[in-house]
Motif scaffolding. Structure first.
Motif, PDB file in Angstrom:
ATOM      1  N   VAL A 169       0.848  -1.203   0.000  1.00 19.69           N
ATOM      2  CA  VAL A 169       0.000   0.000   0.000  1.00 19.69           C
ATOM      3  C   VAL A 169       0.881   1.250   0.000  1.00 19.69           C
ATOM      4  CG1 VAL A 169      -1.974  -1.034   1.218  1.00 19.69           C
ATOM      5  CG2 VAL A 169      -0.116  -0.015   2.548  1.00 19.69           C
ATOM      6  N   PRO A 170       0.324   2.391  -0.430  1.00 25.20           N
ATOM      7  CA  PRO A 170       1.064   3.640  -0.240  1.00 25.20           C
ATOM      8  C   PRO A 170       1.027   4.026   1.240  1.00 25.20           C
ATOM      9  CG  PRO A 170      -1.086   4.076  -1.234  1.00 25.20           C
ATOM     10  CD  PRO A 170      -0.967   2.581  -1.117  1.00 25.20           C
ATOM     11  N   ALA A 171       1.900   4.946   1.661  1.00 27.58           N
ATOM     12  CA  ALA A 171       1.980   5.319   3.083  1.00 27.58           C
ATOM     13  C   ALA A 171       0.619   5.727   3.645  1.00 27.58           C
ATOM     14  CB  ALA A 171       2.994   6.443   3.261  1.00 27.58           C
ATOM     15  N   GLU A 172      -0.203   6.427   2.825  1.00 30.82           N
ATOM     16  CA  GLU A 172      -1.512   6.881   3.326  1.00 30.82           C
ATOM     17  C   GLU A 172      -2.450   5.711   3.581  1.00 30.82           C
ATOM     18  OE1 GLU A 172      -1.053   7.999  -0.484  1.00 30.82           O
ATOM     19  OE2 GLU A 172       0.740   8.300   0.727  1.00 30.82           O
ATOM     20  N   GLY A 173      -2.153   4.542   3.036  1.00 29.60           N
ATOM     21  CA  GLY A 173      -3.031   3.385   3.212  1.00 29.60           C
ATOM     22  C   GLY A 173      -2.611   2.465   4.339  1.00 29.60           C
ATOM     23  N   LEU A 174      -1.537   2.868   5.061  1.00 28.77           N
ATOM     24  CA  LEU A 174      -0.975   1.979   6.093  1.00 28.77           C
ATOM     25  C   LEU A 174      -1.968   1.653   7.215  1.00 28.77           C
ATOM     26  CD1 LEU A 174       1.384   0.566   7.538  1.00 28.77           C
ATOM     27  CD2 LEU A 174       2.086   2.806   8.403  1.00 28.77           C
ATOM     28  N   ASP A 175      -2.577   2.708   7.779  1.00 27.31           N
ATOM     29  CA  ASP A 175      -3.482   2.520   8.907  1.00 27.31           C
ATOM     30  C   ASP A 175      -4.625   1.567   8.527  1.00 27.31           C
ATOM     31  OD1 ASP A 175      -4.623   2.927  11.394  1.00 27.31           O
ATOM     32  OD2 ASP A 175      -5.682   4.745  10.778  1.00 27.31           O
ATOM     33  N   GLU A 176      -5.229   1.839   7.376  1.00 27.76           N
ATOM     34  CA  GLU A 176      -6.371   1.024   6.929  1.00 27.76           C
ATOM     35  C   GLU A 176      -5.947  -0.425   6.670  1.00 27.76           C
ATOM     36  OE1 GLU A 176      -8.332   2.812   3.566  1.00 27.76           O
ATOM     37  OE2 GLU A 176      -9.461   0.946   3.211  1.00 27.76           O
ATOM     38  N   ALA A 177      -4.760  -0.611   6.080  1.00 25.17           N
ATOM     39  CA  ALA A 177      -4.303  -1.971   5.769  1.00 25.17           C
ATOM     40  C   ALA A 177      -4.036  -2.776   7.041  1.00 25.17           C
ATOM     41  CB  ALA A 177      -3.042  -1.906   4.908  1.00 25.17           C
ATOM     42  N   VAL A 178      -3.530  -2.116   8.076  1.00 26.23           N
ATOM     43  CA  VAL A 178      -3.282  -2.820   9.344  1.00 26.23           C
ATOM     44  C   VAL A 178      -4.615  -3.124  10.029  1.00 26.23           C
ATOM     45  CG1 VAL A 178      -2.220  -2.666  11.641  1.00 26.23           C
ATOM     46  CG2 VAL A 178      -0.930  -1.931   9.616  1.00 26.23           C
ATOM     47  N   ARG A 179      -5.546  -2.178  10.008  1.00 22.67           N
ATOM     48  CA  ARG A 179      -6.879  -2.409  10.604  1.00 22.67           C
ATOM     49  C   ARG A 179      -7.567  -3.603   9.938  1.00 22.67           C
ATOM     50  NH1 ARG A 179      -9.698   2.674  12.912  1.00 22.67           N
ATOM     51  NH2 ARG A 179      -7.975   4.120  13.136  1.00 22.67           N
ATOM     52  N   ALA A 180      -7.344  -3.770   8.637  1.00 20.50           N
ATOM     53  CA  ALA A 180      -8.002  -4.858   7.902  1.00 20.50           C
ATOM     54  C   ALA A 180      -7.530  -6.233   8.379  1.00 20.50           C
ATOM     55  CB  ALA A 180      -7.742  -4.695   6.402  1.00 20.50           C
ATOM     56  N   LEU A 181      -6.417  -6.259   9.129  1.00 23.20           N
ATOM     57  CA  LEU A 181      -5.887  -7.546   9.613  1.00 23.20           C
ATOM     58  C   LEU A 181      -6.430  -7.923  10.987  1.00 23.20           C
ATOM     59  CD1 LEU A 181      -2.166  -7.041   8.514  1.00 23.20           C
ATOM     60  CD2 LEU A 181      -3.901  -8.444   7.381  1.00 23.20           C
ATOM     61  N   GLU A 182      -7.224  -7.031  11.594  1.00 20.65           N
ATOM     62  CA  GLU A 182      -7.779  -7.328  12.917  1.00 20.65           C
ATOM     63  C   GLU A 182      -8.775  -8.474  12.817  1.00 20.65           C
ATOM     64  OE1 GLU A 182      -9.370  -3.684  14.559  1.00 20.65           O
ATOM     65  OE2 GLU A 182      -7.510  -2.629  14.156  1.00 20.65           O
ATOM     66  N   PRO A 183      -9.051  -9.185  13.942  1.00 24.93           N
ATOM     67  CA  PRO A 183      -8.670  -8.864  15.316  1.00 24.93           C
ATOM     68  C   PRO A 183      -7.279  -9.390  15.678  1.00 24.93           C
ATOM     69  CG  PRO A 183     -10.124 -10.772  15.321  1.00 24.93           C
ATOM     70  CD  PRO A 183      -9.992 -10.313  13.876  1.00 24.93           C
ATOM     71  N   PHE A 184      -6.650  -8.691  16.662  1.00 23.24           N
ATOM     72  CA  PHE A 184      -5.372  -9.114  17.212  1.00 23.24           C
ATOM     73  C   PHE A 184      -5.606  -9.584  18.647  1.00 23.24           C
ATOM     74  CE2 PHE A 184      -4.098  -5.279  14.528  1.00 23.24           C
ATOM     75  CZ  PHE A 184      -3.886  -6.038  13.378  1.00 23.24           C
ATOM     76  N   ASP A 185      -5.227 -10.813  18.946  1.00 22.83           N
ATOM     77  CA  ASP A 185      -5.388 -11.245  20.345  1.00 22.83           C
ATOM     78  C   ASP A 185      -4.058 -11.076  21.079  1.00 22.83           C
ATOM     79  OD1 ASP A 185      -3.754 -13.382  19.868  1.00 22.83           O
ATOM     80  OD2 ASP A 185      -5.355 -14.872  19.735  1.00 22.83           O
ATOM     81  N   GLU A 186      -4.010 -11.570  22.337  1.00 21.53           N
ATOM     82  CA  GLU A 186      -2.815 -11.290  23.157  1.00 21.53           C
ATOM     83  C   GLU A 186      -1.577 -12.099  22.746  1.00 21.53           C
ATOM     84  OE1 GLU A 186      -5.275 -14.407  25.108  1.00 21.53           O
ATOM     85  OE2 GLU A 186      -5.687 -12.463  24.176  1.00 21.53           O
ATOM     86  N   THR A 187      -1.753 -13.003  21.762  1.00 19.16           N
ATOM     87  CA  THR A 187      -0.569 -13.729  21.276  1.00 19.16           C
ATOM     88  C   THR A 187      -0.117 -13.215  19.903  1.00 19.16           C
ATOM     89  OG1 THR A 187      -1.886 -15.487  20.269  1.00 19.16           O
ATOM     90  CG2 THR A 187      -1.181 -15.831  22.554  1.00 19.16           C
ATOM     91  N   THR A 188      -0.693 -12.076  19.486  1.00 18.07           N
ATOM     92  CA  THR A 188      -0.248 -11.431  18.240  1.00 18.07           C
ATOM     93  C   THR A 188       0.867 -10.454  18.582  1.00 18.07           C
ATOM     94  OG1 THR A 188      -2.489 -11.536  17.332  1.00 18.07           O
ATOM     95  CG2 THR A 188      -0.961 -10.000  16.277  1.00 18.07           C
ATOM     96  N   PHE A 189       1.947 -10.440  17.784  1.00 17.87           N
ATOM     97  CA  PHE A 189       2.996  -9.436  17.947  1.00 17.87           C
ATOM     98  C   PHE A 189       3.049  -8.592  16.687  1.00 17.87           C
ATOM     99  CE2 PHE A 189       7.175  -7.591  17.720  1.00 17.87           C
ATOM    100  CZ  PHE A 189       7.346  -7.089  19.002  1.00 17.87           C
TER     101      PHE A 189
END
Ligand SMILES: Cc1cc2nc3c(=O)[nH]c(=O)nc-3n(C[C@H](O)[C@H](O)[C@H](O)COP(=O)(O)OP(=O)(O)OC[C@H]3O[C@@H](n4cnc5c(N)ncnc54)[C@H](O)[C@@H]3O)c2cc1C
Length: 242
Positions: A169-189
């Protein structure tokens, strides 16, 4: 893990172009014996002929044997002649010397991790590649690459991190691309590194909105647009230091 701080004067053994604006410089020399870099996001300090120093990731290390000297690969983004590191790397030739200090410490891959998310621009491709290759078998791996120049993703062509799901993604798409990978539980790093200002919104979301602790989320500004020699110990988000 702490290491004794060692300064080594090393010699360029060879240079390779990994991608249009990405150079691998392989250093060698007897002083490289005993070098250790077990942590995926370790860094060394490089001292350039101009007298300035910059931080880089030991991309790969080969310990050598009785016949061969050890070798250290450093992968440089070539972004022009403005900075001493990029200027040096673009002209480096076999036989040139470079002083390398560290790494001073290593943070190892956390125990119990079941999922790894890395997000990196080019400067953190070496660290991201090390994270992906050190993830234990069975760990789900996701990579978000946000290069300033998409052609540099050729860096990963040699198969590093095979098995990871990769989003570019371009830099402006970083936040959205990471959100799309949720959910993160307590064993996600999560390891996120690159241009500091681009990291502010995604760091805020992960640390403040989701409330993930620093032990689970590492966000590192590796450079900052318009700033020479950024101190990476400075907070990524000055309004919300750790
Ligand atoms: C822990 C750590 C590990 C790092 N590992 C690596 C690595 O393995 N490989 C790597 O290439 N970088 C890596 N970096 C980033 C690197 O240290 C910076 O990019 C550094 O600023 C480069 O120094 P320079 O002398 O080329 O430019 P500087 O003199 O620092 O900066 C000159 C100008 O160039 C701009 N600039 C700096 N970097 C870039 C860039 N990548 N693209 C566009 N403009 C830029 C600056 O904003 C400034 O305006 C790492 C940084 C840290 C903190």
């Amino acid at each position: 893990m702490r290491h004794e701080l060692t300064r080594r004067t090393l010699t360029v053994a060879r240079t390779d172009r990994l991608a249009p604006r990405f150079a691998r410089i392989t250093l060698t020399g007897p002083e490289l014996h005993g070098f250790a870099s077990p942590g995926p996001a370790d860094h060394v300090k490089l001292f350039f002929p101009t007298g300035e120093s910059r931080d880089f990731t030991p991309a790969r290390f080969r310990a050598g044997d009785e016949e061969r000297l050890p070798e250290l690969d450093l992968d440089f983004v070539l972004h022009g002649d403005e900075g001493p590191a990029s200027a040096w790397a673009s002209r480096a030739r076999e036989g040139d010397t470079l002083v390398v200090a560290g790494p001073r410490g290593s943070q190892l891959v956390p125990d119990g991790m079941t999922r790894l998310v890395v997000a990196a621009d080019e400067t953190a491709f070496p660290a991201a590649a090390r994270w992906l290759s050190q993830a234990p078998e069975g760990v789900r791996t996701d990579a978000v690459l946000w290069p300033t120049d998409a052609s540099n993703t050729a860096y990963f062509d040699e198969g590093t991190g095979a098995g990871a799901s990769v989003t570019v993604v371009p830099a402006e798409g970083l936040d959205e691309a990471v959100r799309a990978l949720e959910p993160f539980d307590e064993t996600t790093f999560l390891f996120l590194a690159g241009e500091a200002t681009a990291l502010v919104p995604v760091r805020r979301h992960l640390r403040r909105e989701l409330g993930l602790p620093p032990e689970q989320v590492q966000v590192q500004g590796y450079w900052k647009r318009g700033v020479a020699g950024l101190d990476h110990h400075a907070p990524v988000d000055p309004s919300d230091p750790d």
